[in-house]
Design an enzyme around this catalytic site. Structure first.
Site, PDB file in Angstrom:
ATOM      1  N   GLY A  12       0.865  -1.179   0.000  1.00 50.67           N
ATOM      2  CA  GLY A  12       0.000   0.000   0.000  1.00 50.67           C
ATOM      3  C   GLY A  12       0.903   1.231   0.000  1.00 50.67           C
ATOM      4  CG  LEU A  13      -0.580   5.358  -0.238  1.00 52.39           C
ATOM      5  CD1 LEU A  13      -1.459   6.414   0.382  1.00 52.39           C
ATOM      6  CD2 LEU A  13       0.225   5.921  -1.384  1.00 52.39           C
ATOM      7  CB  ALA A  14       2.837   2.267   4.704  1.00 53.68           C
ATOM      8  CG  HIS A 237     -16.033   7.875   7.699  1.00 51.90           C
ATOM      9  ND1 HIS A 237     -17.043   8.692   7.256  1.00 51.90           N
ATOM     10  CD2 HIS A 237     -14.875   8.423   7.241  1.00 51.90           C
ATOM     11  CE1 HIS A 237     -16.516   9.690   6.547  1.00 51.90           C
ATOM     12  NE2 HIS A 237     -15.209   9.549   6.523  1.00 51.90           N
ATOM     13  NE  ARG A 298     -12.935  10.931   8.875  1.00 44.28           N
ATOM     14  CZ  ARG A 298     -12.062  10.434   8.026  1.00 44.28           C
ATOM     15  NH1 ARG A 298     -11.395   9.324   8.328  1.00 44.28           N
ATOM     16  NH2 ARG A 298     -11.848  11.027   6.883  1.00 44.28           N
ATOM     17  CG  HIS A 365     -13.137   4.852   7.731  1.00 44.12           C
ATOM     18  ND1 HIS A 365     -13.255   4.560   6.388  1.00 44.12           N
ATOM     19  CD2 HIS A 365     -12.299   5.929   7.805  1.00 44.12           C
ATOM     20  CE1 HIS A 365     -12.524   5.415   5.694  1.00 44.12           C
ATOM     21  NE2 HIS A 365     -11.928   6.250   6.524  1.00 44.12           N
ATOM     22  CD  GLU A 404      -6.058   1.348   8.457  1.00 44.36           C
ATOM     23  OE1 GLU A 404      -6.068   1.743   7.279  1.00 44.36           O
ATOM     24  OE2 GLU A 404      -7.071   0.932   9.049  1.00 44.36           O
ATOM     25  NE  ARG A 414      -7.349   7.580   9.521  1.00 49.86           N
ATOM     26  CZ  ARG A 414      -7.961   8.013   8.415  1.00 49.86           C
ATOM     27  NH1 ARG A 414      -7.647   9.178   7.886  1.00 49.86           N
ATOM     28  NH2 ARG A 414      -8.896   7.285   7.838  1.00 49.86           N
ATOM     29  CG  LEU A 420      -4.250   9.050   2.215  1.00 51.54           C
ATOM     30  CD1 LEU A 420      -4.803   9.763   0.989  1.00 51.54           C
ATOM     31  CD2 LEU A 420      -4.137   7.561   1.941  1.00 51.54           C
TER      32      LEU A 420
END
Ligand code: FAD
Ligand code: FES
Lengths: 660, 254
Positions: A12-14, A237, A298, A365, A404, A414, A420
């Site tokens: 993923g992004l990480a 969420h 949230r 979420h 995450e 968060r 992100l």
């Protein structure tokens, strides 16, 4: 000397940011992922990524304010040095993603456009339409592909991580993984291993997360001895669309661009929402939180929705806790920026949200908790020592965690568009951390370890695999999963009562007992998804216990963790004198709660369930304060809080000897 | 119970890459707004065919369940699309209709509806669809980008490598090395990007090679099936124009 290798699990992004950074530092990476990295869950992220920018700076914004918003939003449960460092890196990270080719929306001058997100008063969020995660992921995916072509990165896609390899001295020496097609189980020697395996929403049955977000990889590290921190902090969420297979998110960006949340003022008003006149609508968030409006954080928005639906009985759907999210009045250019999510609503609900207010409800979420990891604080800056091998390292030396899957950045709640950022930030700083670790590797490289270490671990996992594939019981794993999701969603989400949580813990025990008799319907040794799911189910049961047990023991309200039985009662109306006395009592109770509960929950694996202990939180930079977000009626608490703070300061000054 | 509404499906199955395929029928309880991935989950949970025989869960590729990861592409009633965004209600003209599910035909079958699309990722390597920065973490400011360039680039960047266009393209077949529309779209993505353009010529070289743009037969099926409305034919036309200019320039520079 044998070549040193780093194993990154998860793209993923990480994971991709880490892989790119390590390759740039000249390191060789084996990248293992259950799905082609381009299909990782990060593609789902919609709204954007936070960083201070030239526009917000003009309005008085700063990295420090981003940092303050993040810890206030997280109800002060984060260790502050990593969060401070992350916020300082924000502008650099978004600039980097821009250079790497992300098609961020633009201003007429060609700069990045910005939108506002929850829990802040600044337009701090950069975005690419309403599919920002996809664009960020693809840009990093291409960078990693480039390093693959250069021979620095070798990808193992459709391989599933089964566990770390830890030697007799407790140092991580690699990982075991399984080819999801041939089902081959293999030990990968590695001088450092990074887990970037994402969240665990599947434990709640249906969530906004992707199908592989089971937390299975984290559970496997947990079983190997890695501590798990703050498991009970699960973000629900406020705005999703219910679905039969998953809940689909309607990003906070809808509200960031001006979308408004409302319900009819009258109970049971079942008119077409378009026919309900303005004065008969209740914009409850705007009314109760005039300062932040629809963009309160949230946890608060979700509880308010829960409140209007359950306590006020104003839900707009008889079967769910539903309210309207209305973007019908936004100009079409603004709607255009939200196209990615409006399409989702249209496709899955069959109604056009441009003309019809959307019906939305809260859904699981994100997981603020995760595998525990370390950091090294720089005493001069209050941030991090950037090349310290300790940053992002778990309690097993050589085993790192980012994204995450870790617990570092978001505390008890968060903020939107901060994930992100935290994923990419952790990916970037784990590069130099590992570089330092490899430069001083204790007791030689992984390749120099006895082969029996690797063979032994592979054999152990093969045995477990054989055992599972041959289990012939009467319990259907998919139905067990459904029951797990139902009990977790019912008792361990928005509003929690100890009795309910205890019920859930008993239910988990029952499910774990039944899991021992699970039936594998597919005995094939080729692409056996049934087996992979069932194995992950066993892991979900372990993590469900961590979440529920942490929630049971934490008798307070903090961020996403809300127990009405332990809420500090708000000052009731009355004459100013009484109100003030009550507010003083409130502040005293708040201080007591901070003293007692401002601590990280730490779970350690034992075969009989998690062992829970607590750890101090580093709040050295911004002291905790009441989190009111300008709620109407809570001004008096703010006032009393300020008064006590200045009284305390005065007392401290007087206590200091003259001339000191 | 007897009158409970159900959904009927016919699924083309194949146990291993080399083995023959066969059909199985399933029946699952109907739910409003259900999609094909829900049907596949219910088939797995039930574990039996419509005739009551025991059946292994159907293998399929899926992750996001909201049509953004590109995993779950298959043929549904003969049409290539994502299973997660295919709503049962839209697929049935009468409740008794049978929905057919088949794997894509332009990729090798791994098992059942699961195909191997690694070829598409190999093609992305070939077209070098990345931005060649010296170093990612660097304090150089990013180049400005006009709204026009962004509006051209963003739709291309939404391509999720799902394979719909490749499946629908008549030019992608065993007699032809055509890399397909998706990879060409990505090759065009950074041609005008401030730093990305540094590789413009290399990308054009890749598109000149066998299997490159010349392979396109202009059938235009790709844009019709693309779930994200990626402007593929525009990208191919642009690639052609850039190649023409590039070839001419090369000829003059000889
Ligand atoms: C619908 C949605 C919208 C969101 N929008 C935003 C937003 O606008 N802004 C924001 O900041 N955040 C947003 N978030 C949160 C954010 O998207 C995620 O927290 C983030 O993308 C997680 O990234 P990651 O790299 O940690 O993990 P992921 O992207 O989840 O990747 C996990 C990787 O690990 C691999 N993996 C997992 N288990 C194994 C295993 N056992 N073996 C091998 N590999 C494994 C997977 O294959 C995958 O490659 C959103 C989340 C959702 C659900
Ligand atoms: S599962 Fe991601 S596109 Fe269908």
């Amino acid at each position: 000397m044998a070549q040193q290798r780093v194993i990154v699990v998860g793209g993923g992004l990480a994971g991709l940011a880490a892989t790119m950074r390590l390759a740039e530092l000249g390191r060789h990476v084996d990248l293992i992922s259950m799905v082609p990295v381009k299909r990782s869950h990060s593609v789902c992220a919609q709204g954007g990524i936070n960083a201070v920018n030239s526009l917000t700076r003009l309005q008085g914004d700063s990295e420090w304010k981003h940092f303050d918003d993040s810890v206030y939003g997280g109800d002060f449960l984060q260790n502050q040095p990593p969060v401070k460092e992350m916020c300082e890196w924000g502008p650099r990270i978004v600039d980097m993603m821009d250079r790497l080719g992300v098609m961020f929306n633009r201003t007429p001058e060609g700069k990045r456009d910005q939108r506002r997100f929850g829990g802040t008063l600044y337009k701090r969020t950069a975005f690419a339409g309403a599919t920002t995660g996809q664009q960020l992921l693809y840009a990093l995916d291409e960078q990693v592909r480039r390093w693959e072509v250069e021979g620095k990165v070798k990808k193992y896609e459709f391989w599933e991580f089964l566990g770390p390899i830890v030697d007799g001295k407790g140092i991580c020496r690699g990982a075991v993984a399984q080819d999801m097609f041939s089902m081959e189980i293999r030990a990968f020697p590695g001088d450092a291993v990074v887990l970037a395996t994402g969240g665990c929403g599947m434990i709640f049955g249906k969530s906004t997360m992707s199908m592989i977000c089971t937390g299975g990889a984290a559970a496997r590290a947990f079983k190997a001895g890695v501590k798990y921190a703050n498991g009970e902090f699960i973000q629900v969420h406020p705005t999703a669309i219910p679905g039969s297979d998953k809940h689909r998110l309607m990003s906070e960006s809808a509200r960031g661009e001006g979308g408004r949340v409302w319900v009819p003022r009258r109970k049971g008003d079942d008119r077409d929402p378009r026919q309900i006149p303005m004065e008969e609508r209740w914009y409850f968030l705007e009314e109760r939180y005039p300062k932040y409006g629809n963009l309160v954080p949230r946890d608060i928005a979700t509880r308010e929705i829960f409140n209007v639906c359950v306590n006020e009985g104003l839900s707009v759907d008889p079967n769910e806790y539903c309210v309207y999210l209305d973007v019908t009045e936004l100009p079409s250019t603004t709607q255009h920026k939200l196209e990615g999510i409006l399409e989702i609503y249209e496709k899955f609900r069959g109604l056009d949200p441009r003309v019809m207010p959307m019906k939305i409800f809260p859904a699981v979420h994100y997981s603020m908790g995760g595998l525990w990891c370390d950091f090294e604080k720089d005493p001069h800056t209050g941030g991090l020592v950037l090349d310290s091998p300790r940053n992002q390292m778990t309690n097993i030396p050589g085993l790192y965690v980012i994204g995450e899957a870790d617990y570092q950045y978001h505390g008890a709640n968060r903020l939107g568009a901060n994930s992100l950022l935290s994923c990419i930030f952790a990916g970037l700083i784990v590069g130099p951390a590992i570089d330092s670790w490899l430069n001083a590797l204790p007791a030689g490289s992984a390749a120099a370890q006895p082969s029996s270490l690797f063979e032994g671990e592979a054999a152990r996992h093969k045995e477990q695999y054989e055992q599972l594939i041959n289990s012939k019981g009467d319990q259907n794993p998919y139905l067990l999963h459904r029951e797990l999701g139902q009990t977790m969603t019912k008792n361990v989400t928005v509003v929690r009562y100890n009795q309910g949580i205890e019920e859930t813990l008993a239910k988990i025990d029952e499910l774990a007992e039944r899991y021992k008799r699970v039936a594998i319907a597919d005995t094939s040794n080729w692409t056996n998804q049934n087996l992979s799911f069932t194995r992950a189910l066993g892991d979900m049961l372990i993590m469900a216990r961590v979440i529920a047990r942490g929630a049971l023991l934490r008798n307070e309200c903090r961020g996403a963790h809300y127990k009405p039985d332990y809420a500090i009662p708000a000052p009731k109306g009355g004459d100013p004198e009484t109100v003030r006395t009550e507010a003083v009592r409130w502040v005293q109770a708040f201080r007591k709660q901070t003293q007692e509960w401002l601590k990280t929950t730490i779970a350690e694996y034992t075969p009989d369930g998690p062992k829970i202990s607590y750890e101090q939180v580093d709040t050295s930079l911004i002291p905790p304060r009441p989190r009111t977000y300008g709620l109407v009626g809570a001004e008096i608490i703010e006032q009393v809080w300020r008064d006590t703070q200045s009284a305390d300061e005065k007392a401290a000054q007087q206590a200091q000897p003259a001339g000191a | 119970m007897a009158h409970e509404r159900t959904v009927k499906l016919r699924v083309k199955r194949q146990d291993t890459p080399g083995s023959p395929s066969y059909w199985q029928e399933f029946e699952v309880p109907y739910e409003p707004q259900m999609n094909i991935t829900t049907c596949l989950q219910l088939i797995a949970a039930h574990g039996r065919t419509a005739q009551g025989q025991q059946a292994a869960p159907v293998a399929y590729d899926a992750n996001c369940l909201e049509e953004v990861c590109g995993s779950c592409t298959m043929l549904i009633n003969g049409r290539v699309r994502q299973a997660c965004s295919a709503l049962v209600d839209d697929l049935l003209s009468t409740p008794d209709d049978v929905i057919t599910l088949e794997p894509m035909t332009k990729f090798p079958v791994v098992r059942d509806l699961f195909v191997d699309r690694s070829r598409m990722f190999e093609h992305l390597k070939r077209v070098r669809a990345w931005v060649p920065v010296d170093n990612s973490v660097d304090d150089t400011p990013p180049p400005l980008m006009s709204q026009k360039v962004q509006e051209q680039g963003y739709p291309l960047q939404r391509c999720m490598t799902c394979g719909c266009c490749v499946e629908a393209c008549p030019q992608v077949n065993e007699h032809n090395a055509f890399i397909g529309p998706a990879a060409i779209g990505q090759a065009m993505l950074y041609q005008k990007h401030g730093i990305g353009q540094n590789l413009a010529e290399e990308r054009l070289e890749a598109l000149r090679d066998t299997g490159g743009v010349a392979g396109c037969g202009n059938a235009q099926n790709c844009v019709k099936v693309c779930p994200k409305g990626v402007p593929l034919t525009d990208a191919i036309a642009r690639a052609n124009r850039q190649l023409t200019i590039y070839s001419l320039r090369r000829w003059f520079d000889r």
